[in-house]
Design a protein around this motif. Structure first.
Motif, mmCIF file in Angstrom:
data_model
loop_
_atom_site.group_PDB
_atom_site.id
_atom_site.type_symbol
_atom_site.label_atom_id
_atom_site.label_comp_id
_atom_site.label_asym_id
_atom_site.label_seq_id
_atom_site.Cartn_x
_atom_site.Cartn_y
_atom_site.Cartn_z
ATOM 1 N N SER A 10 -7.006 0.286 -6.051
ATOM 2 C CA SER A 10 -6.424 0.754 -7.319
ATOM 3 C C SER A 10 -4.907 0.629 -7.256
ATOM 4 O O SER A 10 -4.311 0.751 -6.186
ATOM 5 C CB SER A 10 -6.853 2.184 -7.661
ATOM 6 O OG SER A 10 -6.181 3.121 -6.867
ATOM 7 N N ARG A 12 -2.889 1.963 -9.996
ATOM 8 C CA ARG A 12 -2.351 2.872 -11.015
ATOM 9 C C ARG A 12 -1.265 3.782 -10.426
ATOM 10 O O ARG A 12 -1.454 4.336 -9.338
ATOM 11 C CB ARG A 12 -3.529 3.736 -11.510
ATOM 12 C CG ARG A 12 -3.331 4.539 -12.738
ATOM 13 C CD ARG A 12 -4.634 5.265 -13.098
ATOM 14 N NE ARG A 12 -5.039 6.244 -12.097
ATOM 15 C CZ ARG A 12 -4.599 7.498 -12.048
ATOM 16 N NH1 ARG A 12 -3.757 7.939 -12.949
ATOM 17 N NH2 ARG A 12 -5.013 8.318 -11.101
ATOM 18 N N ASN A 16 -5.322 8.136 -7.050
ATOM 19 C CA ASN A 16 -5.987 8.903 -5.996
ATOM 20 C C ASN A 16 -6.387 8.003 -4.831
ATOM 21 O O ASN A 16 -6.608 8.466 -3.714
ATOM 22 C CB ASN A 16 -7.244 9.585 -6.545
ATOM 23 C CG ASN A 16 -6.913 10.838 -7.346
ATOM 24 O OD1 ASN A 16 -5.959 11.556 -7.024
ATOM 25 N ND2 ASN A 16 -7.682 11.103 -8.378
ATOM 26 N N GLU A 84 -13.815 4.308 -9.961
ATOM 27 C CA GLU A 84 -14.715 3.861 -11.041
ATOM 28 C C GLU A 84 -13.937 3.936 -12.350
ATOM 29 O O GLU A 84 -13.451 5.006 -12.730
ATOM 30 C CB GLU A 84 -15.965 4.738 -11.120
ATOM 31 C CG GLU A 84 -16.892 4.287 -12.257
ATOM 32 C CD GLU A 84 -18.274 4.917 -12.184
ATOM 33 O OE1 GLU A 84 -18.907 4.859 -11.111
ATOM 34 O OE2 GLU A 84 -18.715 5.477 -13.203
ATOM 35 N N TYR A 85 -13.800 2.778 -13.002
ATOM 36 C CA TYR A 85 -13.188 2.721 -14.328
ATOM 37 C C TYR A 85 -14.260 2.195 -15.289
ATOM 38 O O TYR A 85 -14.751 1.058 -15.120
ATOM 39 C CB TYR A 85 -12.010 1.738 -14.354
ATOM 40 C CG TYR A 85 -10.764 2.127 -13.579
ATOM 41 C CD1 TYR A 85 -10.506 3.435 -13.166
ATOM 42 C CD2 TYR A 85 -9.809 1.149 -13.280
ATOM 43 C CE1 TYR A 85 -9.344 3.759 -12.471
ATOM 44 C CE2 TYR A 85 -8.646 1.475 -12.590
ATOM 45 C CZ TYR A 85 -8.425 2.764 -12.185
ATOM 46 O OH TYR A 85 -7.276 3.079 -11.508
ATOM 47 N N ASN A 86 -14.593 2.988 -16.291
ATOM 48 C CA ASN A 86 -15.582 2.554 -17.295
ATOM 49 C C ASN A 86 -16.830 1.941 -16.660
ATOM 50 O O ASN A 86 -17.226 0.816 -16.965
ATOM 51 C CB ASN A 86 -14.923 1.584 -18.291
ATOM 52 C CG ASN A 86 -13.828 2.284 -19.075
ATOM 53 O OD1 ASN A 86 -14.009 3.420 -19.497
ATOM 54 N ND2 ASN A 86 -12.690 1.630 -19.246
ATOM 55 N N TYR A 114 -14.910 6.620 -5.429
ATOM 56 C CA TYR A 114 -14.584 7.961 -5.910
ATOM 57 C C TYR A 114 -14.479 7.914 -7.426
ATOM 58 O O TYR A 114 -14.236 6.870 -8.029
ATOM 59 C CB TYR A 114 -13.273 8.467 -5.266
ATOM 60 C CG TYR A 114 -12.112 7.524 -5.462
ATOM 61 C CD1 TYR A 114 -11.950 6.423 -4.636
ATOM 62 C CD2 TYR A 114 -11.219 7.713 -6.521
ATOM 63 C CE1 TYR A 114 -10.912 5.528 -4.844
ATOM 64 C CE2 TYR A 114 -10.172 6.828 -6.730
ATOM 65 C CZ TYR A 114 -10.037 5.734 -5.890
ATOM 66 O OH TYR A 114 -9.021 4.843 -6.102
ATOM 67 N N ALA A 117 -18.158 10.486 -11.277
ATOM 68 C CA ALA A 117 -19.549 10.295 -10.857
ATOM 69 C C ALA A 117 -19.586 9.610 -9.483
ATOM 70 O O ALA A 117 -20.481 8.827 -9.182
ATOM 71 C CB ALA A 117 -20.298 9.487 -11.898
HETATM 72 C C1 LIG Z 1 -9.439 3.703 -17.266
HETATM 73 C C2 LIG Z 1 -10.245 4.755 -16.559
HETATM 74 C C3 LIG Z 1 -11.619 4.776 -16.726
HETATM 75 C C4 LIG Z 1 -12.391 5.720 -16.035
HETATM 76 N N1 LIG Z 1 -13.741 5.659 -16.166
HETATM 77 C C5 LIG Z 1 -14.508 6.436 -15.368
HETATM 78 C C6 LIG Z 1 -15.918 6.277 -15.366
HETATM 79 O O1 LIG Z 1 -16.473 5.465 -16.076
HETATM 80 N N2 LIG Z 1 -16.643 7.045 -14.535
HETATM 81 C C7 LIG Z 1 -16.061 7.969 -13.712
HETATM 82 O O2 LIG Z 1 -16.787 8.614 -12.963
HETATM 83 N N3 LIG Z 1 -14.721 8.147 -13.689
HETATM 84 C C8 LIG Z 1 -13.933 7.400 -14.489
HETATM 85 N N4 LIG Z 1 -12.571 7.544 -14.472
HETATM 86 C C9 LIG Z 1 -11.982 8.543 -13.573
HETATM 87 C C10 LIG Z 1 -11.454 7.839 -12.322
HETATM 88 O O3 LIG Z 1 -12.501 7.429 -11.478
HETATM 89 C C11 LIG Z 1 -10.477 8.735 -11.584
HETATM 90 O O4 LIG Z 1 -9.400 9.007 -12.458
HETATM 91 C C12 LIG Z 1 -9.949 8.090 -10.320
HETATM 92 O O5 LIG Z 1 -9.040 8.965 -9.688
HETATM 93 C C13 LIG Z 1 -9.268 6.774 -10.622
HETATM 94 O O6 LIG Z 1 -8.804 6.172 -9.453
HETATM 95 P P1 LIG Z 1 -7.234 6.034 -9.151
HETATM 96 O O7 LIG Z 1 -6.673 7.450 -9.242
HETATM 97 O O8 LIG Z 1 -7.134 5.510 -7.750
HETATM 98 O O9 LIG Z 1 -6.659 5.140 -10.185
HETATM 99 C C14 LIG Z 1 -11.765 6.664 -15.189
HETATM 100 C C15 LIG Z 1 -10.370 6.642 -15.071
HETATM 101 C C16 LIG Z 1 -9.620 5.708 -15.726
HETATM 102 C C17 LIG Z 1 -8.117 5.674 -15.515
#
Ligand SMILES: Cc1cc2nc3c(=O)[nH]c(=O)nc-3n(C[C@H](O)[C@H](O)[C@H](O)COP(=O)(O)O)c2cc1C
Length: 192
Positions: A10, A12, A16, A84-86, A114, A117
């Motif tokens: 990731s 962003r 995390n 997990e994104y979308n 992570y 879900a």
């Molecule tokens: C664009 C976006 C889409 C997300 N979609 C989901 C999802 O479909 N399912 C889920 O469990 N978490 C989802 N999340 C929550 C992320 O898994 C959580 O914010 C995680 O910390 C993201 O990783 P990062 O902090 O390393 O970017 C989403 C977050 C973002 C930013």
């Protein structure tokens, strides 16, 4: 000894993923049966795929592609740390994977995910991608919940027992990374 990359998937700001990948690296680095390196895709400044020729042809033209290819070629196996994104992995990780082909082939991989879900759907998608790249993906998987492995969804505090799941996943990645060397050696022998 196999060389294994822990790939931080990731990019962003405030991600995390960084704390998760560092935790995995610290656990891995205590081992003596493999060498590990933390590879942050953010450090490779990859734009959206900008190579004219499909990566499977191996004709890389851009300096950023060549640098990324040289790094990935140096490993026998991978641990993908994915959010997990979308319901899938991050676009940044998918793009970094798409840039290359031969450098991934006939190696092994495991996953740390992570999210709300636990990132399980991101890993299911990654497993389909692994098949196309001829990467042997192991069964053991590390799944982290934003609700129970993080405080306030942002401060990483892995719950009891999660470290054991990292060890189980690494055991399999190391074993398969070692085994896949013989596939690559065999392929070279057949080609020459
Ligand atoms: C664009 C976006 C889409 C997300 N979609 C989901 C999802 O479909 N399912 C889920 O469990 N978490 C989802 N999340 C929550 C992320 O898994 C959580 O914010 C995680 O910390 C993201 O990783 P990062 O902090 O390393 O970017 C989403 C977050 C973002 C930013």
């Amino acid at each position: 000894m196999p060389k294994v990359a822990i790939i931080l998937g990731s990019t962003r700001p405030g991600r995390n993923g960084e704390a998760v990948a560092r935790w995995v690296f610290e656990i891995a680095n205590k081992r003596t049966d493999a060498e590990f390196e933390l590879v942050d895709i953010n450090d490779y400044d990859l734009p959206l795929l900008d190579e004219a020729v499909p990566p499977s042809m191996g004709q890389y033209s851009k300096p950023h592609t060549k640098r990324w290819a040289a790094k990935i070629a140096s490993f026998d196996g991978f641990v993908f740390v994915t959010p997990e994104y979308n319901h899938s992995t991050s676009a940044a990780l998918k793009n970094a994977i798409d840039f290359l082909f031969a450098e991934w082939n006939n190696k092994a991989a495991g996953f740390v995910s992570y999210g709300s879900a636990m990132g399980v759907r991101a890993v299911e998608h990654l497993r389909l991608i692994m098949a196309e790249l001829m990467i042997a993906d192991v069964r053991a998987q590390v799944m982290l919940s934003l609700a129970t492995d993080f405080e306030n969804y942002s401060v990483f505090k892995p719950s009891v027992g999660k470290e054991n799941t990292v060890t189980m996943m690494l055991d399999q990645v190391i074993e398969w990374s070692d085994a896949m060397k013989s596939v690559r050696t065999h392929n070279v022998a057949v080609a020459t």
